[in-house]
Design a protein around this motif. Structure first.
Motif, PDB file in Angstrom:
ATOM      1  N   HIS A   7       0.813  -1.221   0.000  1.00  0.00           N
ATOM      2  CA  HIS A   7       0.000   0.000   0.000  1.00  0.00           C
ATOM      3  C   HIS A   7       0.847   1.272   0.000  1.00  0.00           C
ATOM      4  CE1 HIS A   7      -2.764  -3.174   1.259  1.00  0.00           C
ATOM      5  NE2 HIS A   7      -3.683  -2.464   0.635  1.00  0.00           N
ATOM      6  N   GLY A   8       2.033   1.177  -0.603  1.00  0.00           N
ATOM      7  CA  GLY A   8       2.901   2.338  -0.727  1.00  0.00           C
ATOM      8  C   GLY A   8       2.641   3.085  -2.018  1.00  0.00           C
ATOM      9  N   THR A   9       3.534   3.985  -2.359  1.00  0.00           N
ATOM     10  CA  THR A   9       3.325   4.841  -3.516  1.00  0.00           C
ATOM     11  C   THR A   9       4.374   4.663  -4.612  1.00  0.00           C
ATOM     12  OG1 THR A   9       4.525   6.640  -2.454  1.00  0.00           O
ATOM     13  CG2 THR A   9       2.121   6.609  -2.182  1.00  0.00           C
ATOM     14  N   ASP A  10       5.272   3.683  -4.480  1.00  0.00           N
ATOM     15  CA  ASP A  10       6.226   3.503  -5.567  1.00  0.00           C
ATOM     16  C   ASP A  10       5.551   2.786  -6.741  1.00  0.00           C
ATOM     17  OD1 ASP A  10       6.250   0.739  -5.078  1.00  0.00           O
ATOM     18  OD2 ASP A  10       8.353   0.662  -4.481  1.00  0.00           O
ATOM     19  N   GLY A  13       3.574  -0.182  -5.870  1.00  0.00           N
ATOM     20  CA  GLY A  13       2.580  -0.023  -4.815  1.00  0.00           C
ATOM     21  C   GLY A  13       3.120  -0.400  -3.449  1.00  0.00           C
ATOM     22  N   ALA A  86       5.335   8.074   5.742  1.00  0.00           N
ATOM     23  CA  ALA A  86       5.124   7.187   4.597  1.00  0.00           C
ATOM     24  C   ALA A  86       4.549   5.846   5.045  1.00  0.00           C
ATOM     25  CB  ALA A  86       6.435   6.979   3.838  1.00  0.00           C
ATOM     26  N   ASP A  89       0.914   6.421   6.163  1.00  0.00           N
ATOM     27  CA  ASP A  89       0.026   6.552   5.007  1.00  0.00           C
ATOM     28  C   ASP A  89      -0.275   5.190   4.386  1.00  0.00           C
ATOM     29  OD1 ASP A  89       0.076   9.283   5.452  1.00  0.00           O
ATOM     30  OD2 ASP A  89       1.468   9.701   3.801  1.00  0.00           O
ATOM     31  N   SER A  90       0.742   4.342   4.274  1.00  0.00           N
ATOM     32  CA  SER A  90       0.496   3.023   3.681  1.00  0.00           C
ATOM     33  C   SER A  90      -0.381   2.173   4.598  1.00  0.00           C
ATOM     34  CB  SER A  90       1.809   2.311   3.341  1.00  0.00           C
ATOM     35  OG  SER A  90       2.518   1.918   4.478  1.00  0.00           O
ATOM     36  N   ARG A  93      -3.903   3.406   4.135  1.00  0.00           N
ATOM     37  CA  ARG A  93      -4.478   2.947   2.869  1.00  0.00           C
ATOM     38  C   ARG A  93      -4.950   1.495   2.979  1.00  0.00           C
ATOM     39  NH1 ARG A  93      -0.817   6.610   0.685  1.00  0.00           N
ATOM     40  NH2 ARG A  93       0.923   5.153   0.620  1.00  0.00           N
TER      41      ARG A  93
END
Length: 104
Positions: A7-10, A13, A86, A89-90, A93
């Motif tokens: 559930h990250g943003t790289d 994901g 970070a 946030d994950s 999400r």
């Protein structure tokens, strides 16, 4: 080697951090959190994790709150605050999507 956290943003994901970075982040978190908050997240940073850690969505939501609190603490150095946020946030999400938050 390191952790790939869902559930990250790289582009995959994920949030990707080395084991050393996560160990050092854990030390920073322990310094700014109350004992109660630290107990909520310590299992992620104690170095005793197995190959995969799966956190239930509800617990991920609680962890997100703790990590955000740490990231905003006045004594948290800004570079570590970014990593803590970070992760928060994950975790949030994953909780919002009602999916497990996975560390592998």
């Amino acid at each position: 080697m390191g952790w790939n956290i869902s559930h990250g943003t790289d582009s995959n994901g994920e949030v990707r951090r080395s084991y050393t970075t996560m160990h050092n982040l854990g030390q920073q978190l322990a310094h700014v959190l109350s004992a109660r908050d630290w107990r909520t997240i310590a299992f992620l940073f104690d170095g005793n994790a197995c190959d995969v850690v799966i956190v239930a969505p509800r617990k991920a939501g609680k962890i997100a709150v703790v990590l955000s609190r740490a990231a905003q603490h006045r004594l948290m150095p800004s570079d570590w605050a970014k990593d803590a946020q970070a992760l928060a946030d994950s975790a949030q999400r994953a909780a919002t999507a009602r999916q497990p938050w996975e560390w592998s």
